[in-house]
Design a protein around this motif. Structure first.
Motif, PDB file in Angstrom:
ATOM      1  N   LYS A 292      45.398 175.116 137.222  1.00  0.00           N
ATOM      2  CA  LYS A 292      45.862 176.390 136.645  1.00  0.00           C
ATOM      3  C   LYS A 292      44.766 177.438 136.713  1.00  0.00           C
ATOM      4  O   LYS A 292      45.005 178.592 137.106  1.00  0.00           O
TER       5      LYS A 292
ATOM      6  N   ALA B 274      39.520 179.889 132.018  1.00  0.00           N
ATOM      7  CA  ALA B 274      40.179 181.107 132.512  1.00  0.00           C
ATOM      8  C   ALA B 274      39.235 182.319 132.474  1.00  0.00           C
ATOM      9  O   ALA B 274      39.018 182.970 133.509  1.00  0.00           O
TER      10      ALA B 274
ATOM     11  N   ILE C  44      52.973 178.573 135.436  1.00  0.00           N
ATOM     12  CA  ILE C  44      51.566 178.736 135.088  1.00  0.00           C
ATOM     13  C   ILE C  44      50.781 179.244 136.290  1.00  0.00           C
ATOM     14  O   ILE C  44      49.900 180.099 136.161  1.00  0.00           O
TER      15      ILE C  44
ATOM     16  N   LEU D  92      46.517 183.709 130.029  1.00  0.00           N
ATOM     17  CA  LEU D  92      46.285 182.264 130.107  1.00  0.00           C
ATOM     18  C   LEU D  92      45.520 181.754 128.886  1.00  0.00           C
ATOM     19  O   LEU D  92      45.743 180.635 128.421  1.00  0.00           O
TER      20      LEU D  92
ATOM     21  N   SER E  97      53.981 184.219 126.731  1.00  0.00           N
ATOM     22  CA  SER E  97      52.868 183.277 126.842  1.00  0.00           C
ATOM     23  C   SER E  97      52.734 182.433 125.577  1.00  0.00           C
ATOM     24  O   SER E  97      52.403 181.240 125.645  1.00  0.00           O
TER      25      SER E  97
END
Length: 500
Positions: free
Chosen positions: A38, A162, A275, A296, A354
């Motif tokens: 991801k 992320a 995702i 994210l 999200s």
């Protein structure tokens, strides 16, 4: 299907102690295995521009990585049965580091497929399955909680990786970032070192057992380490029998296992694509890169809370006996979130999406392996997880590229989200209906078993019928005498008493 009170491993798991250190190590390994594909999407735009490839082509990178992670399940299961969880995880961490460091020197998308997709993906496979398997060896009563805490490592990693990837990309470029990520992935070796072997030999020191119990444990695998195979037993086995020693193919006759397998294979067709394309979708709508990456992080924070909370709920006496229903609801809820995503036209809407997506995703992941262990038991779980992951890798491989094709064809992300949502709602509905059937059949079989135990007369009648049949067969005419003699000869040979 009530909560189990006895272990089918040949010993009683400690349900604590060093097990919590194992959970910590498993959370690191599982976190990297689930999160890395991801977090890797942050580099999609730059790699796409450097190699001049389409959305679907760049999406194959994460698809191959995820498919190799799941497709390597049987290999991982065989290695765990042969060598134990600790060395397998440490070797997997080494492969992850080598794969990402090699990817920093790639000059084409095909080389990226090999380094990131296959090498790193195989390393993640050798981290994921052993980490899940070792938890079942340390926990029984608190297993849903332990699984929930271990699976919580994924959102923790996502929340960290992320923004870290965005920072590394802006300061070192994608090649320099890959070198640093390769060094970070080597921490899986440290996590694997925490997986201390445990088994019947270890448990016998702490748990008193009867002489009959000790005799029953003889010949079993005594620890989560190398298997002791006798040469004389190996010589008489063909290739299939040797493989079946490590992978239990009789699971394909298990009703609950087949229901779980079909439902999960369908679910994974739409599980990872949302995702993968969440951050690119946000950038496509005009949102800046940091805000897109922050989506994210929001998903990860909610996911982080949802996983242990789901584990606690699943461990309750109200939910655990029917945990398969809870899992089915989580999958359908996940799909409903994707179906509503196209309605989120602003950044606020994407934040809401999200948040709900993180909740639904955390619920599914927290119960993903717990429900399988609930169906097949801890003793057969090593084989079950390997067989499930090899079947799931096909839909995992196809999911993101199909989403990329839809984006390239229609020039809009909403069709990708609708496809994923519809598939997951269908999978959740299928699992709910078939688990209802499975629970009904289990209750019927349990009722029949109790009836036979309470009414020994019916069993005695069956035994008398067999005796009468044998008695009648001894009074048959001389024309059946050769058949009787042949049958007796076979019995003697089977017992090792054949006359020469």
């Amino acid at each position: 299907m009530s909560p189990p009170v006895l272990s089918d491993l040949g010993y009683v798991p400690p349900d604590g102690g060093w097990g919590w250190a194992v959970v910590f190590g498993a959370s690191i390994s599982i976190g990297f295995a689930f999160t890395f594909p991801k977090a890797f999407t942050i580099y999609f735009k730059e790699i796409q521009a450097v190699f001049s490839v389409s959305y679907s082509q760049i999406a194959w990178t994460t698809s191959i990585m995820c498919a190799t992670t799941y497709g390597g399940g049987p290999i991982s299961s065989i290695l765990v049965n042969r060598y134990g969880s600790r060395p397998v995880v440490m070797f997997g961490g080494l492969l992850c580091g080598v794969g990402m460091i090699s990817a920093a020197f790639c000059t084409s998308i095909l080389q990226l497929y090999v380094c990131v997709g296959f090498i790193t993906g195989l390393g993640l496979a050798l981290n994921l399955q052993p980490s899940v398997i070792i938890i079942g060896k340390y926990f029984l009563k608190r297993r849903p909680i332990a699984n929930g805490l271990a699976m919580a490592g994924s959102p923790v990693m996502l929340c960290t990786l992320a923004p870290l990837n965005q920072f590394l990309f802006e300061n070192f470029g994608w090649r320099g970032s890959f070198l640093i990520l390769g060094a970070i992935l080597l921490h899986c070796c440290v996590a694997g070192a925490l997986f201390r072997p445990i088994g019947a030999r270890t448990a016998l020191v702490k748990t008193p057992v009867t002489e009959e119990g000790k005799d029953a444990l003889k010949g079993k695998i005594t620890e989560d380490g190398p298997m002791e195979n006798k040469p004389e037993e190996e010589e008489g086995k063909d290739c299939f029998e040797k493989i079946n020693q490590y992978l239990d193919f009789s699971l394909f006759k298990h009703r609950g296992f087949l229901i779980y397998l079909i439902g999960n294979v369908l679910m994974f067709l739409g599980f990872f694509a949302p995702i993968v394309f969440l951050a690119p979708y946000a950038k496509h709508t005009g949102i800046d890169e940091y805000s897109a990456a922050f989506l994210l992080s929001i998903l990860a924070v909610v996911d982080m809370v949802a996983r242990p909370a789901t584990g606690i709920i699943a461990n309750s006496r109200w939910v655990r006996p029917k945990i398969q229903y809870f899992f089915s609801f989580a999958i359908a809820f996940n799909g409903a979130c994707h179906l509503l995503c196209p309605l989120a036209s602003s950044y606020t809407g994407l934040v809401v999406y999200s948040s709900f997506f993180g909740l639904a995703f955390g619920m599914v992941c927290a119960m993903l392996f717990e429900t399988l262990m609930d169906l097949v038991g801890a003793a057969r779980f090593t084989s079950a997880v390997g067989l499930v992951t090899i079947a799931e890798c096909c839909t995992i491989l196809l999911g993101p590229p199909i989403g990329g094709i839809l984006i390239d064809t229609f020039g809009d992300y909403k069709y990708m989200f609708i496809k994923c949502g519809a598939v997951m709602v269908l999978a959740g509905t299928f699992l709910f209906i078939m688990n209802y059937y499975n629970y009904r059949m289990l209750a019927k079989e349990e009722k029949e078993r109790k009836r036979k135990e309470e009414d020994p007369k019916s069993v005695r009648t069956e035994d008398e019928g067999k005796k009468n049949w044998n008695k009648d067969s001894t009074q048959d005419g001389p024309e059946l005498e050769p058949l009787r003699e042949e049958g007796e000869g076979v019995k003697k040979e089977m017992n090792g008493t054949a006359e020469v």
